[in-house]
Motif scaffolding. Structure first.
Motif, PDB file in Angstrom:
ATOM      1  N   VAL A   1     -23.082 -24.204  33.512  1.00 40.36           N
ATOM      2  CA  VAL A   1     -23.707 -22.881  33.594  1.00 40.36           C
ATOM      3  C   VAL A   1     -23.806 -22.343  32.176  1.00 40.36           C
ATOM      4  O   VAL A   1     -22.780 -22.096  31.532  1.00 40.36           O
ATOM      5  N   PRO A   2     -25.038 -22.175  31.651  1.00 37.13           N
ATOM      6  CA  PRO A   2     -25.190 -21.648  30.299  1.00 37.13           C
ATOM      7  C   PRO A   2     -24.472 -20.298  30.149  1.00 37.13           C
ATOM      8  O   PRO A   2     -24.563 -19.442  31.029  1.00 37.13           O
ATOM      9  N   GLY A   3     -23.730 -20.161  29.076  1.00 42.57           N
ATOM     10  CA  GLY A   3     -23.029 -18.911  28.805  1.00 42.57           C
ATOM     11  C   GLY A   3     -21.646 -18.822  29.433  1.00 42.57           C
ATOM     12  O   GLY A   3     -20.873 -17.931  29.079  1.00 42.57           O
ATOM     13  N   ALA A   4     -21.324 -19.716  30.349  1.00 43.01           N
ATOM     14  CA  ALA A   4     -19.996 -19.687  30.974  1.00 43.01           C
ATOM     15  C   ALA A   4     -18.965 -20.249  30.005  1.00 43.01           C
ATOM     16  O   ALA A   4     -19.275 -21.089  29.159  1.00 43.01           O
ATOM     17  N   ARG A   5     -17.753 -19.756  30.128  1.00 51.74           N
ATOM     18  CA  ARG A   5     -16.647 -20.264  29.311  1.00 51.74           C
ATOM     19  C   ARG A   5     -15.970 -21.400  30.062  1.00 51.74           C
ATOM     20  O   ARG A   5     -15.612 -21.245  31.224  1.00 51.74           O
ATOM     21  N   TYR A   6     -15.793 -22.503  29.381  1.00 55.23           N
ATOM     22  CA  TYR A   6     -15.123 -23.670  29.950  1.00 55.23           C
ATOM     23  C   TYR A   6     -13.932 -24.045  29.081  1.00 55.23           C
ATOM     24  O   TYR A   6     -13.948 -23.834  27.870  1.00 55.23           O
ATOM     25  N   ARG A   7     -12.959 -24.612  29.726  1.00 60.29           N
ATOM     26  CA  ARG A   7     -11.839 -25.224  29.013  1.00 60.29           C
ATOM     27  C   ARG A   7     -11.468 -26.477  29.801  1.00 60.29           C
ATOM     28  O   ARG A   7     -11.372 -26.422  31.022  1.00 60.29           O
ATOM     29  N   ASP A   8     -11.275 -27.582  29.108  1.00 61.73           N
ATOM     30  CA  ASP A   8     -10.898 -28.812  29.795  1.00 61.73           C
ATOM     31  C   ASP A   8      -9.414 -29.084  29.596  1.00 61.73           C
ATOM     32  O   ASP A   8      -8.912 -29.022  28.473  1.00 61.73           O
ATOM     33  N   TRP A   9      -8.738 -29.350  30.703  1.00 59.67           N
ATOM     34  CA  TRP A   9      -7.340 -29.765  30.658  1.00 59.67           C
ATOM     35  C   TRP A   9      -7.292 -31.233  31.053  1.00 59.67           C
ATOM     36  O   TRP A   9      -7.499 -31.569  32.226  1.00 59.67           O
ATOM     37  N   PRO A  10      -7.043 -32.123  30.120  1.00 59.48           N
ATOM     38  CA  PRO A  10      -6.945 -33.539  30.465  1.00 59.48           C
ATOM     39  C   PRO A  10      -5.618 -33.802  31.182  1.00 59.48           C
ATOM     40  O   PRO A  10      -4.567 -33.886  30.545  1.00 59.48           O
ATOM     41  N   LEU A  11      -5.680 -33.865  32.487  1.00 57.76           N
ATOM     42  CA  LEU A  11      -4.493 -34.058  33.321  1.00 57.76           C
ATOM     43  C   LEU A  11      -4.613 -35.354  34.107  1.00 57.76           C
ATOM     44  O   LEU A  11      -5.695 -35.693  34.578  1.00 57.76           O
ATOM     45  N   ASP A  12      -3.489 -36.032  34.291  1.00 60.83           N
ATOM     46  CA  ASP A  12      -3.480 -37.200  35.156  1.00 60.83           C
ATOM     47  C   ASP A  12      -3.734 -36.765  36.594  1.00 60.83           C
ATOM     48  O   ASP A  12      -3.384 -35.647  36.991  1.00 60.83           O
ATOM     49  N   ASP A  13      -4.316 -37.650  37.384  1.00 61.00           N
ATOM     50  CA  ASP A  13      -4.569 -37.383  38.792  1.00 61.00           C
ATOM     51  C   ASP A  13      -3.298 -37.693  39.588  1.00 61.00           C
ATOM     52  O   ASP A  13      -2.802 -38.823  39.545  1.00 61.00           O
ATOM     53  N   PRO A  14      -2.758 -36.722  40.323  1.00 63.51           N
ATOM     54  CA  PRO A  14      -1.519 -36.959  41.069  1.00 63.51           C
ATOM     55  C   PRO A  14      -1.716 -37.721  42.389  1.00 63.51           C
ATOM     56  O   PRO A  14      -0.748 -38.169  42.997  1.00 63.51           O
TER      57      PRO A  14
ATOM     58  N   GLN B   1       0.388 -40.895  43.628  1.00 65.48           N
ATOM     59  CA  GLN B   1       1.454 -41.171  42.656  1.00 65.48           C
ATOM     60  C   GLN B   1       2.834 -40.947  43.277  1.00 65.48           C
ATOM     61  O   GLN B   1       2.983 -40.243  44.272  1.00 65.48           O
ATOM     62  N   ASP B   2       3.851 -41.531  42.648  1.00 60.13           N
ATOM     63  CA  ASP B   2       5.229 -41.330  43.108  1.00 60.13           C
ATOM     64  C   ASP B   2       5.674 -39.904  42.782  1.00 60.13           C
ATOM     65  O   ASP B   2       5.044 -39.203  41.983  1.00 60.13           O
ATOM     66  N   GLU B   3       6.758 -39.487  43.401  1.00 59.27           N
ATOM     67  CA  GLU B   3       7.223 -38.096  43.272  1.00 59.27           C
ATOM     68  C   GLU B   3       7.509 -37.701  41.824  1.00 59.27           C
ATOM     69  O   GLU B   3       7.160 -36.602  41.394  1.00 59.27           O
ATOM     70  N   ALA B   4       8.127 -38.590  41.049  1.00 59.90           N
ATOM     71  CA  ALA B   4       8.441 -38.260  39.658  1.00 59.90           C
ATOM     72  C   ALA B   4       7.161 -38.011  38.855  1.00 59.90           C
ATOM     73  O   ALA B   4       7.104 -37.082  38.034  1.00 59.90           O
ATOM     74  N   THR B   5       6.132 -38.796  39.098  1.00 59.26           N
ATOM     75  CA  THR B   5       4.862 -38.613  38.387  1.00 59.26           C
ATOM     76  C   THR B   5       4.200 -37.309  38.799  1.00 59.26           C
ATOM     77  O   THR B   5       3.697 -36.562  37.949  1.00 59.26           O
ATOM     78  N   VAL B   6       4.204 -37.017  40.094  1.00 58.48           N
ATOM     79  CA  VAL B   6       3.616 -35.753  40.574  1.00 58.48           C
ATOM     80  C   VAL B   6       4.364 -34.575  39.967  1.00 58.48           C
ATOM     81  O   VAL B   6       3.750 -33.614  39.497  1.00 58.48           O
ATOM     82  N   ARG B   7       5.681 -34.648  39.912  1.00 63.89           N
ATOM     83  CA  ARG B   7       6.469 -33.563  39.308  1.00 63.89           C
ATOM     84  C   ARG B   7       6.116 -33.385  37.827  1.00 63.89           C
ATOM     85  O   ARG B   7       6.030 -32.264  37.341  1.00 63.89           O
ATOM     86  N   ARG B   8       5.928 -34.493  37.103  1.00 59.64           N
ATOM     87  CA  ARG B   8       5.557 -34.414  35.688  1.00 59.64           C
ATOM     88  C   ARG B   8       4.196 -33.735  35.531  1.00 59.64           C
ATOM     89  O   ARG B   8       4.012 -32.878  34.659  1.00 59.64           O
ATOM     90  N   ILE B   9       3.244 -34.093  36.383  1.00 59.20           N
ATOM     91  CA  ILE B   9       1.909 -33.495  36.318  1.00 59.20           C
ATOM     92  C   ILE B   9       1.981 -32.007  36.657  1.00 59.20           C
ATOM     93  O   ILE B   9       1.373 -31.178  35.973  1.00 59.20           O
ATOM     94  N   VAL B  10       2.745 -31.651  37.678  1.00 58.49           N
ATOM     95  CA  VAL B  10       2.884 -30.240  38.054  1.00 58.49           C
ATOM     96  C   VAL B  10       3.576 -29.461  36.935  1.00 58.49           C
ATOM     97  O   VAL B  10       3.199 -28.318  36.637  1.00 58.49           O
TER      98      VAL B  10
ATOM     99  N   PRO C   1      -0.900 -35.044  50.190  1.00 59.58           N
ATOM    100  CA  PRO C   1       0.443 -34.775  50.717  1.00 59.58           C
ATOM    101  C   PRO C   1       1.553 -34.844  49.669  1.00 59.58           C
ATOM    102  O   PRO C   1       2.508 -34.071  49.722  1.00 59.58           O
ATOM    103  N   GLU C   2       1.422 -35.741  48.688  1.00 60.68           N
ATOM    104  CA  GLU C   2       2.456 -35.850  47.660  1.00 60.68           C
ATOM    105  C   GLU C   2       2.471 -34.602  46.769  1.00 60.68           C
ATOM    106  O   GLU C   2       3.524 -34.183  46.293  1.00 60.68           O
ATOM    107  N   VAL C   3       1.319 -33.983  46.579  1.00 62.15           N
ATOM    108  CA  VAL C   3       1.232 -32.738  45.804  1.00 62.15           C
ATOM    109  C   VAL C   3       1.762 -31.579  46.643  1.00 62.15           C
ATOM    110  O   VAL C   3       2.536 -30.751  46.158  1.00 62.15           O
ATOM    111  N   ALA C   4       1.361 -31.532  47.898  1.00 60.91           N
ATOM    112  CA  ALA C   4       1.834 -30.467  48.799  1.00 60.91           C
ATOM    113  C   ALA C   4       3.357 -30.460  48.865  1.00 60.91           C
ATOM    114  O   ALA C   4       3.977 -29.388  48.816  1.00 60.91           O
ATOM    115  N   ARG C   5       3.970 -31.641  48.959  1.00 56.48           N
ATOM    116  CA  ARG C   5       5.439 -31.721  49.035  1.00 56.48           C
ATOM    117  C   ARG C   5       6.091 -31.097  47.808  1.00 56.48           C
ATOM    118  O   ARG C   5       7.020 -30.296  47.927  1.00 56.48           O
TER     119      ARG C   5
END
Length: 152
Positions: free
Chosen positions: A99-112, A115-124, A55-59
């Motif tokens: 999956v062999p041959g698939a292209r991957y990229r990792d984005w190290p992101l905090d889990d929202p 979290q409080d609204e300011a943190t969710v906004r920073r992550i978004v 819900p905090e992400v949806a908001r």
């Protein structure tokens, strides 16, 4: 070769994957679809999908004008990754299917989740910048609309 844009005659498919498919991957998918204007297909899924978008992400996403009402967490499968041009992992770690041959990229992101609204906004905001950069990489001639976060 992993940085080559997708052939100009087809629409690239990107799958955004996190754990619950209730925050990071949903935000990534919705932002990608908004900015890409049909030039990229964005999917999202999770390794252990929850029962709803956090819900905090949806908001925060709704305040940006992105509709989360049709989002429903779903399971990430090897087939989804195999059918994509790129899988962007966001905290699913070793539980993401390989999956062999698939292209991957990792984005190290905090889990929202929980979290409080300011943190969710920073992550978004972090996701927004990463998605915009990714879209220009995948579709070099894409004219990105202004960032949703740049609104006054």
């Amino acid at each position: 070769m992993s940085t080559d844009p997708v052939a100009a005659d087809r629409v690239p498919v990107v799958v955004f994957a996190c754990r619950a498919n209730g925050g990071r991957s949903v935000a990534s998918r919705l932002l990608a679809e908004h900015y890409a204007g049909g030039r990229v297909v964005a999917l999202s899924a999770g390794t252990t999908p929850g029962d709803r978008v956090h819900p905090e992400v949806a908001r925060v996403l709704e305040e940006l004008g992105l509709d989360t009402s049709r989002e429903s967490p779903r399971l990430l499968t090897a087939e989804m990754i195999a059918a994509s041009d790129l899988a962007v992992t966001q905290g699913c770690g070793e539980t993401c299917p390989y999956v062999p041959g698939a292209r991957y990229r990792d984005w190290p992101l905090d889990d929202p989740k929980g979290q409080d609204e300011a943190t969710v906004r920073r992550i978004v905001a972090d996701i927004d910048a990463r998605v915009r950069d990714l879209l220009v990489e995948l579709v070099p001639d894409l004219e990105l609309p202004p960032s949703l976060l740049a609104r006054g």
